[in-house]
Motif scaffolding. Structure first.
Motif, PDB file in Angstrom:
ATOM      1  N   UNK A 142       1.223  -1.248  -0.061  1.00  0.00           N
ATOM      2  CA  UNK A 142      -0.081  -0.018  -0.537  1.00  0.00           C
ATOM      3  C   UNK A 142       0.631   1.150   0.043  1.00  0.00           C
TER       4      UNK A 142
ATOM      5  N   UNK B 137     -12.402  -2.774   0.219  1.00  0.00           N
ATOM      6  CA  UNK B 137     -13.277  -2.052   1.492  1.00  0.00           C
ATOM      7  C   UNK B 137     -12.760  -0.617   1.419  1.00  0.00           C
ATOM      8  N   UNK B 138     -13.382  -0.297   2.933  1.00  0.00           N
ATOM      9  CA  UNK B 138     -12.332   1.627   3.097  1.00  0.00           C
ATOM     10  C   UNK B 138     -11.582   0.917   4.156  1.00  0.00           C
ATOM     11  N   UNK B 139     -10.775   1.819   4.003  1.00  0.00           N
ATOM     12  CA  UNK B 139      -9.657   2.345   4.404  1.00  0.00           C
ATOM     13  C   UNK B 139      -9.669   4.130   5.235  1.00  0.00           C
TER      14      UNK B 139
ATOM     15  N   UNK C 235      -4.811   5.802   9.684  1.00  0.00           N
ATOM     16  CA  UNK C 235      -4.332   4.194   9.577  1.00  0.00           C
ATOM     17  C   UNK C 235      -2.401   4.481   9.833  1.00  0.00           C
TER      18      UNK C 235
ATOM     19  N   UNK D 231       0.717  -6.472   2.956  1.00  0.00           N
ATOM     20  CA  UNK D 231      -0.078  -6.945   3.814  1.00  0.00           C
ATOM     21  C   UNK D 231       0.209  -7.922   3.492  1.00  0.00           C
ATOM     22  N   UNK D 232      -0.299  -9.068   4.194  1.00  0.00           N
ATOM     23  CA  UNK D 232      -0.736 -10.768   3.685  1.00  0.00           C
ATOM     24  C   UNK D 232       0.380 -10.859   3.382  1.00  0.00           C
TER      25      UNK D 232
ATOM     26  N   UNK E 297     -10.090   0.659   9.484  1.00  0.00           N
ATOM     27  CA  UNK E 297      -9.780   0.141   8.021  1.00  0.00           C
ATOM     28  C   UNK E 297     -10.267  -1.338   7.992  1.00  0.00           C
ATOM     29  N   UNK E 298     -10.898  -1.553   6.695  1.00  0.00           N
ATOM     30  CA  UNK E 298     -11.579  -3.018   6.600  1.00  0.00           C
ATOM     31  C   UNK E 298     -10.352  -3.615   5.103  1.00  0.00           C
ATOM     32  N   UNK E 299     -10.198  -2.929   4.571  1.00  0.00           N
ATOM     33  CA  UNK E 299      -9.167  -3.292   3.103  1.00  0.00           C
ATOM     34  C   UNK E 299      -8.333  -4.081   3.434  1.00  0.00           C
TER      35      UNK E 299
ATOM     36  N   UNK F 205      -5.563  -6.765   3.560  1.00  0.00           N
ATOM     37  CA  UNK F 205      -4.227  -6.896   4.294  1.00  0.00           C
ATOM     38  C   UNK F 205      -3.640  -5.718   4.420  1.00  0.00           C
ATOM     39  N   UNK F 206      -5.377  -4.829   4.478  1.00  0.00           N
ATOM     40  CA  UNK F 206      -4.366  -3.386   5.745  1.00  0.00           C
ATOM     41  C   UNK F 206      -5.447  -3.059   6.847  1.00  0.00           C
ATOM     42  N   UNK F 207      -6.250  -4.218   7.537  1.00  0.00           N
ATOM     43  CA  UNK F 207      -6.904  -3.639   7.717  1.00  0.00           C
ATOM     44  C   UNK F 207      -6.910  -3.541   9.367  1.00  0.00           C
ATOM     45  N   UNK F 208      -7.762  -2.580  10.233  1.00  0.00           N
ATOM     46  CA  UNK F 208      -6.832  -2.391  11.391  1.00  0.00           C
ATOM     47  C   UNK F 208      -8.446  -1.563  11.805  1.00  0.00           C
TER      48      UNK F 208
END
Lengths: 271, 352
Positions: free
Chosen positions: A73, A105-107, A112, A144-145, B277-279, B281-284
């Motif tokens: 990201x 989905x939203x960020x 963050x 991530x991942x 965040x619910x994206x 691989x970048x969850x928070x």
């Protein structure tokens, strides 16, 4: 060098709920051993911070992350981020909480990043030295991942690790057991094994399936023995009786990886 | 009662392998009888272990497995002690014994189990069919399923209390397999879910169900202050944030859909409006400013919940928040603390 860690107990067998003398507690193949070392050498926490308090973007940690994560990201504005699929190399999209992406989905990017570098301690936000944000302020990026490297990936990683750190792959072929582990367990070198063979060596013995209490739930498999595989340490060849007597002394390391490997077919017993 | 602290990390610690650390509890002479054992896990490297804790583990009175001080996650993945799945098998298992002792095993606090690329049928499995209460606290489990297998996160058939736990991204895609983040497999034993968060359970095959919380619909189940996001998929099975309820004691929960039961629960509250965040691989999943979950929970101090997943005391506002993380205004983050680092990780590592 592949190896196994063997439980050393008294020779009077106990209830199968307990580990028994000779039980193979764990097993280590080349992939597992090298991953442990790579993970330690390339840990982002080893590479300090830049002047913005972020992870430096010129380090081995960053290089390894690019090859072991599935997503990166990249901040492109105050409220937007670009997501890169590192497996395909393609951009997934640019989005945030104001510009939505139908596939994502939203960020809330600002929060963050800001809170990603913070931790609450006694009700106060403090800088968090364990954070995972790389790069300069305003152009931060993160990953991530994470996917644990397989053997092919390890072949890609090690040349760079050797080049940057001087730590050679050939010097990292033993699982890094602690001194206590070497004293309390018997560490034996064995022939290389696949991941499925590794799991089989350290698996428990399960009983017959029992219907679950709840309707529609899968059958339950109870552990009837902590381990299904063992070795008979007193019948191992290439060991003197003096050595065999010392194995039960928990103050003496019993790491036999200086010996040639035993063939698992020769020493592993199914209980 | 003596407390024995064992460190687990790499070669410089007491143990490098969690499986060996657990097996050493089985020795007849060590630790001493009546000891309370603490396994402090260090983030020296990733763990890839499959550990099974037995309530009857020799002489010890209790076992606590947690991240060492300063080594745990801050509420998000990749920030602390991490156990990486590598073999599509259960990561942590808890077995039965004949000894009755509540809270004899406590597991979690600061530990993350990352199943990216893996598909375990049960990531955390409470296989104890007796009345010992297992306590799971402050644990993150995520990214299980690999679209091909059964897919369960926190799953137990024994007495268990979950508190301040987080589970997300569970994907099942084979043979009508379910995707269940918190699952009850018992109809006769008490199970409690306090201040837990679950999101993104997806079932894509046949009649597979998807649940954030599948609680068993029984009077011995209690859910309070739990936050549930999306349960979805292309399967024909149930897709519910909270399993349909007639008997479980559920209240002060929040769901993205209409399934959070209880007169004080909040429904149809999108999870993307609750957390940072619910994206993928970048969850928070820490609460964001303005979240409906803030101050919407009930006091659970009498049930052993007095802080959140990172140790922040509850409540911070007028009441407990819903979910695994207690919100505190981020206004103070603009303060310049110079080189004063968070106490959870006091050491600034240099270049390796």
């Amino acid at each position: 060098m592949a190896s196994i860690a063997v439980f050393v107990g008294d020779l009077n067998p106990r209830d199968d709920h307990y580990y028994q003398d000779g039980d193979i507690i764990s097993a280590y193949n080349k992939r597992r051993i090298e991953n442990k070392h790579v993970s330690e050498i390339c840990h982002p926490w080893n590479f300090g911070f830049n002047s913005d308090g972020n992870r430096p973007d010129t380090t081995l940690a960053k290089w390894v992350c690019d090859r072991t994560y599935r997503s990166r990201f990249e901040r492109v504005s105050q409220h937007e981020v670009r997501k890169i699929d590192l497996v395909t190399g393609k951009e997934v999209g640019i989005f945030g909480h104001l510009r939505k992406n139908p596939a994502e989905r939203t960020i809330y990017v600002q929060q963050y990043i800001t809170l990603g570098k913070k931790i609450l301690v006694n009700g106060e936000w403090l800088p968090f030295a364990g954070h995972k944000i790389f790069g300069p302020e305003g152009s931060e990026f993160w990953y991530g991942g994470k996917i644990s490297p397989d053997r092919a990936k390890l072949d890609v990683l090690w040349p760079e690790i050797e080049l940057v750190t001087g730590k050679m792959r050939a010097d990292h072929q033993l699982y890094p057991h602690s001194e206590k582990e070497k004293k309390h367990f018997l560490i034996l070198p064995v022939d290389e094994m696949s991941d499925s063979e590794l799991m089989s060596l350290k698996a428990p013995e399960l009983g017959n399936p029992v219907s679950s209490e709840r309707l529609g739930k899968p059958d339950e498999y109870h552990v009837v023995k902590k381990r299904s595989k063992k070795i008979d340490r007193n019948s191992l060849d290439r060991m003197t009786q003096h050595t065999k007597n010392k194995i039960t002394d928990r103050s003496i390391p019993m790491d036999f990886r200086v010996f040639d490997s035993w063939a698992r077919a020769d020493i592993v017993i199914t209980k | 009662m003596a407390t024995e602290i064992e460190t687990v990390g790499t070669s410089s610690r007491d143990y490098a392998d969690q499986e060996l650390a657990e097996a050493d509890l089985n020795n007849t002479t060590y630790p001493s009888a009546g000891t309370d054992v603490v396994h402090d896990l260090y983030n020296d490297s990733d763990f890839d272990d499959n550990v099974s804790y037995d309530f009857s583990a020799t002489n010890v009175d209790s076992v606590t497995v947690k991240a060492a001080d300063g080594e745990g996650h801050n509420g998000t993945a990749g920030t602390g002690v991490r156990n990486a799945g590598t073999n599509n098998s259960t990561i942590v298992n808890f077995e039965a014994s004949a000894v009755n002792a509540d809270d004899r095993i406590t597991y979690g606090n600061g530990i993350e189990i990352d199943q990216t690329g893996q598909g375990a049928s049960f990531v955390l499995n409470g296989d104890h069919n007796n009345n010992n209460r297992l306590v799971i606290v402050g644990l993150i489990i995520h990214s299980n399923g690999n679209n091909s297998s059964n897919c369960r996160g926190f799953s137990s058939r024994g007495v268990v209390r979950y508190k301040n736990c987080l589970g997300y991204d569970f994907l099942s895609g084979g043979s009508s397999a379910p995707a269940i983040i918190f699952e009850s497999r018992s109809s006769s034993r008490v199970e409690e879910f306090f201040n837990c968060t679950a999101d993104n359970a997806t079932a894509n095959s046949g009649s597979g169900d998807a649940y954030c919380f599948e609680h068993g619909d029984h009077a011995n189940k209690r859910l309070s202050n739990c936050l549930a996001g999306i349960a979805d998929g292309s399967s024909s099975g149930d897709h519910e944030a909270f399993e349909a309820n007639t008997s479980s004691d559920i209240d002060y929960c929040l769901s993205d859909d209409a399934t959070a039961d209880g007169g004080n629960s909040l429904v149809n509250k999108p999870i993307e409006n609750q957390v940072i965040s619910v994206t993928v691989d970048s969850e928070d999943y820490r609460l964001k400013t303005g979240a409906d979950a803030i101050d919407a929970g009930e006091d659970l101090s009498g049930s052993g919940v007095s802080d959140d997943a990172v140790g922040t005391s509850r409540p911070q506002g007028s009441a407990y928040d819903i979910g695994f993380f207690e919100f505190i205004s981020a206004a103070s983050v603009l303060r310049d603390h110079g080189v004063e680092w968070g106490a959870r990780r006091g050491v600034l590592r240099g270049v390796g």
